[in-house]
Design a protein around this motif. Structure first.
Motif, PDB file in Angstrom:
ATOM      1  N   TYR A 142       1.345  -1.672   0.533  1.00 39.61           N
ATOM      2  CA  TYR A 142       0.182  -0.021  -0.194  1.00 39.61           C
ATOM      3  C   TYR A 142       0.782   1.299  -0.056  1.00 39.61           C
ATOM      4  O   TYR A 142       0.523   2.374  -0.629  1.00 39.61           O
ATOM      5  N   ILE A 209      -7.287  -0.293  -3.309  1.00 33.02           N
ATOM      6  CA  ILE A 209      -6.242  -0.729  -3.317  1.00 33.02           C
ATOM      7  C   ILE A 209      -6.083  -1.463  -1.201  1.00 33.02           C
ATOM      8  O   ILE A 209      -4.476  -2.049  -1.481  1.00 33.02           O
ATOM      9  N   GLY A 210      -6.509  -0.430  -1.044  1.00 36.75           N
ATOM     10  CA  GLY A 210      -6.354  -0.654  -0.107  1.00 36.75           C
ATOM     11  C   GLY A 210      -7.016  -2.310   1.268  1.00 36.75           C
ATOM     12  O   GLY A 210      -6.312  -2.979   1.208  1.00 36.75           O
ATOM     13  N   ALA A 213      -4.463  -5.186  -0.198  1.00 37.95           N
ATOM     14  CA  ALA A 213      -3.428  -4.799   0.070  1.00 37.95           C
ATOM     15  C   ALA A 213      -3.435  -5.570   1.333  1.00 37.95           C
ATOM     16  O   ALA A 213      -2.658  -6.593   1.960  1.00 37.95           O
TER      17      ALA A 213
END
Length: 359
Positions: A142, A209-210, A213
């Motif tokens: 991240y 993306i969080g 990740a």
């Protein structure tokens, strides 16, 4: 996906900058500006704390790998406290800027939970080093997106283009222009033709993306054959990408077209959240509907992953122990006979079949 009037950022005092990725305050004065603009050298405070914590986690895992478990535990314990401090610095952003009750509560809860994790490590719970490894891997996935401009630009603008394509499939083609965050990620709806006169733009948090990740870190941290890990990763990332695209299209259309501008929602948004009335539809779509469904989606994705990679139960059991103080056997609860336990045996007590291991 912040909402803003369909004008340029300089023409409005309600524009919201992606504080998470830039670490800087918006042009307008806000209660979060002071804390978020603090820095260590030229690096924003929140970014500094995040990198310090993740870096210490990585060093702790290296120490464990070199059979220095005790130093690893103490280093990881301190890093968990720093990690909790990072989340505390994000509270003003989520409360004052994003106006998200759920995310605000989670940032407040993070510090005591992280401190408790550090305490358990210092007291000798070595199994928490697996969770530490998972969080380190999450950070390594991240943080580069947050701190490397070219990567962040590509991810944000690609997500915006894909979201716009989704809107076109539903008969809307507003076009893309530069948003308040400086990226070509704003949906350029004509304010004179929409219900609220507002539009939205994509920020890092809108890229998924969080969540990617989180699952990437969990999958990378456990010991399992590479084929199963790659399969679980591909499924998790694919599902997250698709659901995130649907989420962005939903919010991107709900905000300008006022899908939730009903009186009861306007009252809640204005009286209890201090938001402008014309921002109501965005707040309902983003803060309440999308975020609530995101939790359901994460649970569903977790179920898919553990069916393929039951080793992921191990770090999840550590999370439950932190939250409840009770030991759980999730593999037994879900009937995952193939789950590999920390002692190297299988759930049934028989030795597992030898398999190549990539970790």
């Amino acid at each position: 996906m912040p909402a803003l009037p369909a004008t340029t950022a300089s023409e409005t005092s309600t524009a919201v900058v992606d504080l998470v990725s830039t670490g800087a305050a918006s042009a307008s004065v806000s209660p979060s500006a002071g804390l978020l603009s603090m820095s260590i050298g030229s690096i924003p405070l929140s970014d500094s704390l995040a990198w310090i914590a993740i870096g210490a986690f990585v060093v702790a895992i290296v120490l464990q790998w070199r059979d220095a478990a005790t130093p690893a535990r103490y280093l990881a314990a301190g890093a968990w406290v720093v990690f909790g401090g990072f989340w505390l610095t994000m509270f003003p952003h989520y409360y004052f800027e994003v106006k998200s009750p759920l995310q605000s509560l989670l940032t407040l809860a993070a510090l005591p939970l992280c401190a408790y994790t550090g305490y358990l490590l210092a007291r000798g719970r070595e199994s928490l080093l697996l969770l530490t490894k998972a969080v380190a891997c999450m950070g390594l996935i991240y943080l580069p997106v947050e701190t490397i401009p070219v990567v962040r630009t590509w991810l944000i603008e690609t997500t915006a283009a894909q979201t716009h394509f989704g809107m076109e499939l539903l008969g809307h083609s507003p076009g893309l222009t530069e948003g308040a965050n400086g990226y070509v990620s704003k949906f350029d709806f004509d304010p004179n033709e929409t219900v609220t006169g507002r539009t939205t733009y994509i920020i890092t948090a809108c890229t998924g993306i969080g969540s990617m990740a989180i699952f990437g870190g969990l999958i990378a941290a456990v010991k399992a054959p590479l084929k199963r890990k790659a399969t679980a990763f591909a499924i998790a990332i694919g599902v997250i990408w698709f659901l995130n695209l649907v989420r962005n299209v939903f919010i991107g259309l709900a905000s300008p077209w006022g899908w939730f501008q009903q009186d009861v929602f306007v009252y809640v948004a204005t009286e209890f959240m201090g938001a402008p009335a014309d921002r109501t539809s965005y707040i309902v779509a983003h803060n309440f509907i999308a975020q609530s469904l995101s939790i359901v989606a994460l649970l569903g994705i977790t179920y898919l992953v553990v069916r393929i990679l039951p080793e992921v139960f191990d770090p999840l059991e550590e999370v439950l122990f932190i939250l409840t103080g009770t030991e759980y056997d999730l593999a037994d609860a879900f009937g995952a006979d193939a789950a590999v336990r920390p002692d190297g045996g299988s759930e049934s007590g028989s030795a597992p079949d030898p398999e190549p291991n990539d970790d």
